[in-house]
Design a protein around this motif. Sequence first.
Motif, PDB file in Angstrom:
ATOM      1  N   LEU A 171       0.862  -1.184   0.000  1.00  0.00           N
ATOM      2  CA  LEU A 171       0.000   0.000   0.000  1.00  0.00           C
ATOM      3  C   LEU A 171       0.895   1.230   0.000  1.00  0.00           C
ATOM      4  N   PHE A 172       0.731   2.088  -0.985  1.00  0.00           N
ATOM      5  CA  PHE A 172       1.471   3.347  -1.025  1.00  0.00           C
ATOM      6  C   PHE A 172       0.494   4.454  -0.647  1.00  0.00           C
ATOM      7  N   ILE A 173       0.636   4.992   0.552  1.00  0.00           N
ATOM      8  CA  ILE A 173      -0.336   5.987   1.025  1.00  0.00           C
ATOM      9  C   ILE A 173       0.303   7.362   1.165  1.00  0.00           C
ATOM     10  N   ASP A 174      -0.237   8.327   0.437  1.00  0.00           N
ATOM     11  CA  ASP A 174       0.285   9.690   0.481  1.00  0.00           C
ATOM     12  C   ASP A 174      -0.583  10.529   1.427  1.00  0.00           C
ATOM     13  N   GLU A 175       0.002  11.537   2.023  1.00  0.00           N
ATOM     14  CA  GLU A 175      -0.719  12.464   2.917  1.00  0.00           C
ATOM     15  C   GLU A 175      -1.341  11.719   4.101  1.00  0.00           C
ATOM     16  N   LEU A 176      -0.618  10.767   4.626  1.00  0.00           N
ATOM     17  CA  LEU A 176      -1.160   9.935   5.712  1.00  0.00           C
ATOM     18  C   LEU A 176      -1.506  10.750   6.958  1.00  0.00           C
ATOM     19  N   GLN A 177      -0.929  11.956   7.076  1.00  0.00           N
ATOM     20  CA  GLN A 177      -1.229  12.766   8.274  1.00  0.00           C
ATOM     21  C   GLN A 177      -2.699  13.175   8.338  1.00  0.00           C
ATOM     22  N   TYR A 178      -3.400  13.072   7.227  1.00  0.00           N
ATOM     23  CA  TYR A 178      -4.817  13.457   7.240  1.00  0.00           C
ATOM     24  C   TYR A 178      -5.721  12.363   7.804  1.00  0.00           C
ATOM     25  N   VAL A 179      -5.197  11.149   7.982  1.00  0.00           N
ATOM     26  CA  VAL A 179      -6.036  10.068   8.511  1.00  0.00           C
ATOM     27  C   VAL A 179      -6.206  10.261  10.012  1.00  0.00           C
ATOM     28  N   PRO A 180      -7.443  10.303  10.491  1.00  0.00           N
ATOM     29  CA  PRO A 180      -7.675  10.540  11.918  1.00  0.00           C
ATOM     30  C   PRO A 180      -7.101   9.431  12.798  1.00  0.00           C
ATOM     31  N   GLU A 181      -6.837   9.787  14.044  1.00  0.00           N
ATOM     32  CA  GLU A 181      -6.094   8.899  14.942  1.00  0.00           C
ATOM     33  C   GLU A 181      -6.687   7.490  15.068  1.00  0.00           C
ATOM     34  N   ARG A 182      -8.000   7.415  15.194  1.00  0.00           N
ATOM     35  CA  ARG A 182      -8.619   6.110  15.409  1.00  0.00           C
ATOM     36  C   ARG A 182      -8.405   5.198  14.186  1.00  0.00           C
ATOM     37  N   GLU A 183      -8.514   5.792  13.008  1.00  0.00           N
ATOM     38  CA  GLU A 183      -8.326   5.009  11.784  1.00  0.00           C
ATOM     39  C   GLU A 183      -6.851   4.653  11.581  1.00  0.00           C
ATOM     40  N   LEU A 184      -5.996   5.600  11.966  1.00  0.00           N
ATOM     41  CA  LEU A 184      -4.557   5.350  11.877  1.00  0.00           C
ATOM     42  C   LEU A 184      -4.195   4.177  12.790  1.00  0.00           C
ATOM     43  N   ALA A 185      -4.779   4.176  13.992  1.00  0.00           N
ATOM     44  CA  ALA A 185      -4.522   3.086  14.943  1.00  0.00           C
ATOM     45  C   ALA A 185      -4.961   1.750  14.341  1.00  0.00           C
ATOM     46  N   ALA A 186      -6.118   1.745  13.682  1.00  0.00           N
ATOM     47  CA  ALA A 186      -6.616   0.509  13.078  1.00  0.00           C
ATOM     48  C   ALA A 186      -5.675   0.023  11.975  1.00  0.00           C
ATOM     49  N   LEU A 187      -5.177   0.970  11.195  1.00  0.00           N
ATOM     50  CA  LEU A 187      -4.271   0.608  10.103  1.00  0.00           C
ATOM     51  C   LEU A 187      -2.964   0.028  10.646  1.00  0.00           C
ATOM     52  N   ILE A 188      -2.428   0.673  11.670  1.00  0.00           N
ATOM     53  CA  ILE A 188      -1.172   0.198  12.261  1.00  0.00           C
ATOM     54  C   ILE A 188      -1.370  -1.207  12.844  1.00  0.00           C
ATOM     55  N   THR A 189      -2.465  -1.383  13.571  1.00  0.00           N
ATOM     56  CA  THR A 189      -2.750  -2.699  14.160  1.00  0.00           C
ATOM     57  C   THR A 189      -2.881  -3.767  13.066  1.00  0.00           C
ATOM     58  N   ALA A 190      -3.560  -3.403  11.996  1.00  0.00           N
ATOM     59  CA  ALA A 190      -3.768  -4.361  10.904  1.00  0.00           C
ATOM     60  C   ALA A 190      -2.430  -4.781  10.285  1.00  0.00           C
ATOM     61  N   LEU A 191      -1.559  -3.804  10.067  1.00  0.00           N
ATOM     62  CA  LEU A 191      -0.262  -4.125   9.464  1.00  0.00           C
ATOM     63  C   LEU A 191       0.592  -4.954  10.426  1.00  0.00           C
ATOM     64  N   HIS A 192       0.442  -4.655  11.712  1.00  0.00           N
ATOM     65  CA  HIS A 192       1.183  -5.382  12.732  1.00  0.00           C
ATOM     66  C   HIS A 192       0.756  -6.849  12.757  1.00  0.00           C
ATOM     67  N   ARG A 193      -0.543  -7.042  12.701  1.00  0.00           N
ATOM     68  CA  ARG A 193      -1.064  -8.410  12.728  1.00  0.00           C
ATOM     69  C   ARG A 193      -0.624  -9.190  11.487  1.00  0.00           C
ATOM     70  N   ALA A 194      -0.694  -8.539  10.327  1.00  0.00           N
ATOM     71  CA  ALA A 194      -0.276  -9.213   9.086  1.00  0.00           C
ATOM     72  C   ALA A 194       1.206  -9.581   9.168  1.00  0.00           C
ATOM     73  N   ARG A 195       1.969  -8.709   9.777  1.00  0.00           N
ATOM     74  CA  ARG A 195       3.398  -8.970   9.930  1.00  0.00           C
ATOM     75  C   ARG A 195       3.618 -10.193  10.827  1.00  0.00           C
ATOM     76  N   GLN A 196       2.857 -10.254  11.937  1.00  0.00           N
ATOM     77  CA  GLN A 196       3.019 -11.394  12.838  1.00  0.00           C
ATOM     78  C   GLN A 196       2.623 -12.696  12.158  1.00  0.00           C
ATOM     79  N   ASN A 197       1.664 -12.610  11.232  1.00  0.00           N
ATOM     80  CA  ASN A 197       1.271 -13.802  10.477  1.00  0.00           C
ATOM     81  C   ASN A 197       2.167 -14.040   9.261  1.00  0.00           C
ATOM     82  N   GLU A 198       3.225 -13.230   9.170  1.00  0.00           N
ATOM     83  CA  GLU A 198       4.196 -13.335   8.081  1.00  0.00           C
ATOM     84  C   GLU A 198       3.566 -13.224   6.704  1.00  0.00           C
ATOM     85  N   ARG A 199       2.623 -12.325   6.567  1.00  0.00           N
ATOM     86  CA  ARG A 199       2.019 -12.081   5.253  1.00  0.00           C
ATOM     87  C   ARG A 199       2.891 -11.113   4.461  1.00  0.00           C
TER      88      ARG A 199
END
Length: 395
Positions: A171-199
């Motif tokens: 995912l190439f995301i530009d202007e990520l600072q505009y994403v509100p905190e709650r959604e940013l948290a969800a995105l970070i958690t999602a990427l973290h989980r995918a990483r732990q599952n070695e995706r």
Amino acid sequence: MDPRRNPFAPGAGSRPPELAGRDAVLESVAIALDRIRNGRHAQSTILLGLRGVGKTVLLNAMRRAADAEGIQTVPIEAPEGQSLPAMIVPALRTALLRIDRGQAAMTLAKRGLGALARFVKAFKLSYGELEASLDLGEVGVADNGDLESDLGDLIDLAGAAAGERGTALVLFIDELQYVPERELAALITALHRARQNERPITMVAAGLPQLAGQMGKAKSYAERLFLFTTIGPLDTTAARAAIVHPIEAEGCAIEDAAVARILEVTKGYPYFLQEWGKQSWDAADASPITIADVELAHPTALAALDDSFFRVRFDRLSPAEKRYLRAMADLGDGPFPSSAIADHIGRKASAFGPVRASLIAKGMIYLPGYGETAFTVPLFGAFMRRAMPGEGRGG
Ligand SMILES: Nc1ncnc2c1ncn2[C@@H]1O[C@H](COP(=O)(O)OP(=O)(O)OP(=O)(O)O)[C@@H](O)[C@H]1O
Ligand SMILES: [Mg+2]
């Protein structure tokens, strides 16, 4: 010289004739993406930098390089005011369709499309052509209505789908600072989980400097998950190359003194280099471009910046925001101690809390260090002094 052959490209996201000084960061991202495709560990890169330093063109270059390597890439721009689910759905849909191309069997990509359809339904987003995939989805996957867990399901499944086809999804995301905190948290958690599952799925993102703090605040472990890379002005060698190489590629030349003058006024900021390169070329009658041509081009270049780069930002400001920035501009080009700005206007610092918060949200100012304030747009102080002459002290 012939404006038809002018190689320079000032403009938001305009591909420069020479992408100078960015080889190291391009290489490090290329290595990380290759590692991820090969099932190895690598951090996601976040590019941080002021307006006009070249974050967007860098993301685009990274994406083209990844595409050429057969990696699946998803470009996403986070416009102010749009929700993350709304912008990620069409992007993931395109990627999953591409991953699934030519596959008759029930692939993970098809299941991903089904999950996407259920996600869309759960979050009441607009369906479009996804409705047809609804029956491919599994109840309870990405459709619980809890953004953190549903986005996690989606990202995990998309990563698994890419892995099934021997590729990686980025995912190439530009202007990520505009994403509100709650959604940013969800995105970070999602990427973290995918990483732990070695995706084999990751993100490369760009944003204004405050993004680092926003991500850390959203999830404290973001600092370990991501590699924050500052994109700044070009150093002398790179800035020279950005001016000289495109001119030489047209069979023309520029005198050393002229290059030195351009570097001095632009301070190596990529957007400004493109503007001064362009105007100096147009101002010159013949090759080589001289320092006199650069001087002649100076007012035109400034006027062009005032009308585009600076003006679009200025026009989005409220009167109170303009007054605050104008007072800042009185002090110079920054960064400044935040208290000095309030002192200069002659009021208590606490009076400016709301104005400062909205200026930060609009990406006009940021806090480079404790108790300090700076413009996010280079040379903005000088622009404010031109745009609002004689209106210092915040009115
Ligand atoms: N490495 C570079 N060498 C020469 N020119 C560059 C370089 N990077 C960017 N530019 C030029 O600088 C200008 C701004 O680039 P870009 O739009 O990518 O900046 P940005 O950081 O995304 O800005 P913003 O924060 O406003 O979106 C463009 O005209 C582009 O051609
Ligand atoms: Mg940009």
